[in-house]
Design a protein around this motif. Sequence first.
Motif, PDB file in Angstrom:
ATOM      1  N   ILE A 230      61.045  41.660   9.212  1.00 21.03           N
ATOM      2  CA  ILE A 230      60.359  41.867   9.015  1.00 21.03           C
ATOM      3  C   ILE A 230      58.730  41.830  10.017  1.00 21.03           C
ATOM      4  O   ILE A 230      58.519  42.563  10.907  1.00 21.03           O
ATOM      5  N   ASP A 231      58.757  40.178   9.865  1.00 21.30           N
ATOM      6  CA  ASP A 231      56.849  39.893  10.778  1.00 21.30           C
ATOM      7  C   ASP A 231      57.978  39.711  12.029  1.00 21.30           C
ATOM      8  O   ASP A 231      56.634  39.068  12.444  1.00 21.30           O
ATOM      9  N   ALA A 232      58.224  40.169  12.603  1.00 20.10           N
ATOM     10  CA  ALA A 232      58.963  39.857  13.993  1.00 20.10           C
ATOM     11  C   ALA A 232      58.154  40.599  14.830  1.00 20.10           C
ATOM     12  O   ALA A 232      58.264  40.643  15.813  1.00 20.10           O
ATOM     13  N   LEU A 233      58.364  41.768  14.030  1.00 17.55           N
ATOM     14  CA  LEU A 233      57.568  42.366  14.724  1.00 17.55           C
ATOM     15  C   LEU A 233      56.263  41.988  14.637  1.00 17.55           C
ATOM     16  O   LEU A 233      55.233  41.410  13.366  1.00 17.55           O
ATOM     17  N   ASP A 234      55.198  43.006  15.140  1.00 14.82           N
ATOM     18  CA  ASP A 234      53.630  42.282  15.723  1.00 14.82           C
ATOM     19  C   ASP A 234      53.064  43.236  14.184  1.00 14.82           C
ATOM     20  O   ASP A 234      53.828  44.384  14.114  1.00 14.82           O
ATOM     21  N   PRO A 235      51.916  42.669  13.743  1.00 12.62           N
ATOM     22  CA  PRO A 235      51.539  43.020  12.333  1.00 12.62           C
ATOM     23  C   PRO A 235      51.129  44.382  12.683  1.00 12.62           C
ATOM     24  O   PRO A 235      50.851  45.622  11.594  1.00 12.62           O
ATOM     25  N   ALA A 236      50.469  45.233  13.852  1.00  7.58           N
ATOM     26  CA  ALA A 236      50.216  46.772  13.850  1.00  7.58           C
ATOM     27  C   ALA A 236      51.729  47.306  13.651  1.00  7.58           C
ATOM     28  O   ALA A 236      51.646  48.362  13.415  1.00  7.58           O
ATOM     29  N   TYR A 237      53.040  46.944  13.812  1.00  2.58           N
ATOM     30  CA  TYR A 237      53.946  47.915  14.120  1.00  2.58           C
ATOM     31  C   TYR A 237      54.875  47.388  12.145  1.00  2.58           C
ATOM     32  O   TYR A 237      55.698  48.267  11.944  1.00  2.58           O
ATOM     33  N   ALA A 238      54.246  46.093  11.496  1.00  2.00           N
ATOM     34  CA  ALA A 238      55.013  45.854  10.059  1.00  2.00           C
ATOM     35  C   ALA A 238      53.267  45.551   9.210  1.00  2.00           C
ATOM     36  O   ALA A 238      54.041  43.973   9.012  1.00  2.00           O
ATOM     37  N   PRO A 239      52.366  45.638   9.365  1.00  2.00           N
ATOM     38  CA  PRO A 239      51.460  44.858   8.517  1.00  2.00           C
ATOM     39  C   PRO A 239      52.202  44.393   6.754  1.00  2.00           C
ATOM     40  O   PRO A 239      51.307  43.257   6.452  1.00  2.00           O
ATOM     41  N   GLY A 240      52.675  45.435   6.625  1.00  2.00           N
ATOM     42  CA  GLY A 240      53.432  44.503   4.849  1.00  2.00           C
ATOM     43  C   GLY A 240      54.015  43.891   4.583  1.00  2.00           C
ATOM     44  O   GLY A 240      54.911  44.423   4.235  1.00  2.00           O
ATOM     45  N   THR A 241      53.488  42.126   4.994  1.00  2.00           N
ATOM     46  CA  THR A 241      54.652  41.425   4.578  1.00  2.00           C
ATOM     47  C   THR A 241      53.548  40.342   4.971  1.00  2.00           C
ATOM     48  O   THR A 241      52.611  40.554   5.463  1.00  2.00           O
ATOM     49  N   GLY A 242      54.527  39.115   4.056  1.00  2.00           N
ATOM     50  CA  GLY A 242      53.639  38.073   3.353  1.00  2.00           C
ATOM     51  C   GLY A 242      53.099  36.812   4.419  1.00  2.00           C
ATOM     52  O   GLY A 242      51.304  36.548   3.844  1.00  2.00           O
ATOM     53  N   THR A 243      53.615  36.710   5.607  1.00  2.00           N
ATOM     54  CA  THR A 243      53.070  36.233   6.473  1.00  2.00           C
ATOM     55  C   THR A 243      52.719  36.113   7.944  1.00  2.00           C
ATOM     56  O   THR A 243      53.677  36.000   9.178  1.00  2.00           O
ATOM     57  N   PRO A 244      52.260  37.662   8.297  1.00  2.00           N
ATOM     58  CA  PRO A 244      52.081  37.980   9.774  1.00  2.00           C
ATOM     59  C   PRO A 244      51.664  37.633  10.958  1.00  2.00           C
ATOM     60  O   PRO A 244      50.987  36.452  10.017  1.00  2.00           O
ATOM     61  N   GLN A 245      52.434  37.714  11.775  1.00  2.00           N
ATOM     62  CA  GLN A 245      51.882  36.706  12.889  1.00  2.00           C
ATOM     63  C   GLN A 245      51.616  37.917  14.499  1.00  2.00           C
ATOM     64  O   GLN A 245      52.558  38.347  14.511  1.00  2.00           O
ATOM     65  N   PHE A 246      50.262  37.427  14.693  1.00  2.00           N
ATOM     66  CA  PHE A 246      49.968  38.153  16.209  1.00  2.00           C
ATOM     67  C   PHE A 246      50.859  38.082  16.962  1.00  2.00           C
ATOM     68  O   PHE A 246      51.435  36.693  17.053  1.00  2.00           O
ATOM     69  N   GLY A 247      50.580  39.183  17.956  1.00  2.00           N
ATOM     70  CA  GLY A 247      51.708  38.647  19.223  1.00  2.00           C
ATOM     71  C   GLY A 247      53.539  38.975  18.917  1.00  2.00           C
ATOM     72  O   GLY A 247      54.361  38.482  19.941  1.00  2.00           O
ATOM     73  N   GLY A 248      53.636  39.766  18.085  1.00  2.00           N
ATOM     74  CA  GLY A 248      54.644  40.071  17.835  1.00  2.00           C
ATOM     75  C   GLY A 248      56.052  41.014  19.102  1.00  2.00           C
ATOM     76  O   GLY A 248      55.426  41.617  20.038  1.00  2.00           O
ATOM     77  N   LEU A 249      56.972  41.271  18.587  1.00  2.00           N
ATOM     78  CA  LEU A 249      57.972  42.340  18.496  1.00  2.00           C
ATOM     79  C   LEU A 249      57.296  44.145  18.555  1.00  2.00           C
ATOM     80  O   LEU A 249      56.411  43.451  17.526  1.00  2.00           O
ATOM     81  N   ASP A 250      57.042  44.605  20.418  1.00  2.00           N
ATOM     82  CA  ASP A 250      57.019  45.881  19.234  1.00  2.00           C
ATOM     83  C   ASP A 250      58.450  46.340  18.486  1.00  2.00           C
ATOM     84  O   ASP A 250      59.364  46.583  18.555  1.00  2.00           O
ATOM     85  N   GLY A 251      57.896  48.012  18.148  1.00  2.00           N
ATOM     86  CA  GLY A 251      59.229  48.522  17.922  1.00  2.00           C
ATOM     87  C   GLY A 251      60.272  49.043  18.125  1.00  2.00           C
ATOM     88  O   GLY A 251      61.431  48.852  17.964  1.00  2.00           O
ATOM     89  N   ARG A 252      60.171  49.215  19.344  1.00  2.00           N
ATOM     90  CA  ARG A 252      61.265  50.046  20.977  1.00  2.00           C
ATOM     91  C   ARG A 252      61.603  48.933  20.824  1.00  2.00           C
ATOM     92  O   ARG A 252      62.694  48.416  21.608  1.00  2.00           O
ATOM     93  N   GLU A 253      61.054  47.425  20.859  1.00  2.00           N
ATOM     94  CA  GLU A 253      62.112  45.687  22.136  1.00  2.00           C
ATOM     95  C   GLU A 253      62.641  45.662  20.704  1.00  2.00           C
ATOM     96  O   GLU A 253      63.692  45.034  21.378  1.00  2.00           O
ATOM     97  N   LEU A 254      62.212  45.769  19.287  1.00  2.00           N
ATOM     98  CA  LEU A 254      63.128  45.093  18.056  1.00  2.00           C
ATOM     99  C   LEU A 254      64.950  46.351  18.573  1.00  2.00           C
ATOM    100  O   LEU A 254      65.511  46.000  17.572  1.00  2.00           O
ATOM    101  N   LEU A 255      64.932  47.149  18.330  1.00  2.00           N
ATOM    102  CA  LEU A 255      65.859  48.682  18.128  1.00  2.00           C
ATOM    103  C   LEU A 255      66.863  49.224  19.057  1.00  2.00           C
ATOM    104  O   LEU A 255      67.552  47.969  19.103  1.00  2.00           O
ATOM    105  N   ASP A 256      66.088  47.821  20.613  1.00  2.00           N
ATOM    106  CA  ASP A 256      66.428  47.972  21.938  1.00  2.00           C
ATOM    107  C   ASP A 256      67.713  46.567  21.558  1.00  2.00           C
ATOM    108  O   ASP A 256      68.317  46.476  21.922  1.00  2.00           O
ATOM    109  N   LEU A 257      66.893  45.539  21.243  1.00  2.00           N
ATOM    110  CA  LEU A 257      67.723  44.569  20.747  1.00  2.00           C
ATOM    111  C   LEU A 257      68.627  44.577  20.075  1.00  2.00           C
ATOM    112  O   LEU A 257      69.321  43.613  20.407  1.00  2.00           O
ATOM    113  N   LEU A 258      68.358  45.116  19.078  1.00  2.00           N
ATOM    114  CA  LEU A 258      69.736  45.263  18.042  1.00  2.00           C
ATOM    115  C   LEU A 258      70.792  46.135  18.507  1.00  2.00           C
ATOM    116  O   LEU A 258      71.936  46.136  18.036  1.00  2.00           O
TER     117      LEU A 258
END
Length: 314
Positions: A230-258
């Motif tokens: 889930i930390d593939a998403l930017d923390p703005a879209y998935a803050p509840g994760t153990g090792t968040p990393q700034f600058g990730g995918l947004d929700g639209r990008e991940l859904l279209d990718l899948l």
Amino acid sequence: MKTVKELIQEKEIWAGLNHPNIALQEADVAVCGIPFDGGVSFRSGAKEAPKALREITYTIDPTTERFESIEELKVLDFGDIEGESREEIFKKVKQITYDCVKAGKLITFIGGDHSTTIPILWGIDQALEESFGIIHIDAHFDLCNEMGGDHLSHGSTERRALELKNIPDTESIYFLGIRSAEAEEAKFIRENKMNILGAREIRQLGIERVLEKVKGKMARFKKIYITIDIDALDPAYAPGTGTPQFGGLDGRELLDLLYGLFELPVIGFDVVEVAPNLEESKIALFAARKIITECWGHHWRKGMNIYGKYEKSS
């Protein structure tokens, strides 16, 4: 609060798609939780995700974001895999994965930390008599040989994958969304041929071009497994994760990718590293729910699965 056993005996979970009393052969999708986060190197909490996720699946209908009905999809929830030790848990995960792959059912696992993907890959490797590909969607490579002396850590997932008999080379894995690397991993990717499109490249190229590249490289495989941290998403879209990393995918990008990736012969996927207790609003948990149900929709849409059998139950 209901127990996990009580939850999985109710048809209302998973948007009413759960069929707790059917046999594996009757199911379209098998889902299982792995409430284990003993492989983390930083913040824990991912073990809470499987139960917490089930508890919010009553509130949705069996439709996709493209307004398609998946109400005929038959989901068999095996519940959570637990044990007295990591060895026991991983052994059970490997076996249930093996059984589902042999039965030709789409497997869906809910982690847990990313170390829980290791025994899933063991089970796939044992079940298949051919090579398979892995698509790793994550902020991190998870290519460390060990972390803190642990060779089965959440940072060693794909290093262990490269040891499998049915993973022929380092280009059998496609890394997507990466934007962080340990020094050991940076050295490893410099010395080996790797398929990598980081979050920055994905944004620059656009999803259509990214899919062209991924499909071109992974076309050699008749079976592919997708692991989604889930930390593939930017923390703005998935803050509840153990090792968040700034600058990730947004929700639209991940859904279209899948959506595009499921045009490949996907035999299963997991969603890991959701830690519900690390954020009050549970944004990452709701993201995981959406990811899972959309992927089921993609699987249902294909109609014919990669095993050559009509997969929609009569």
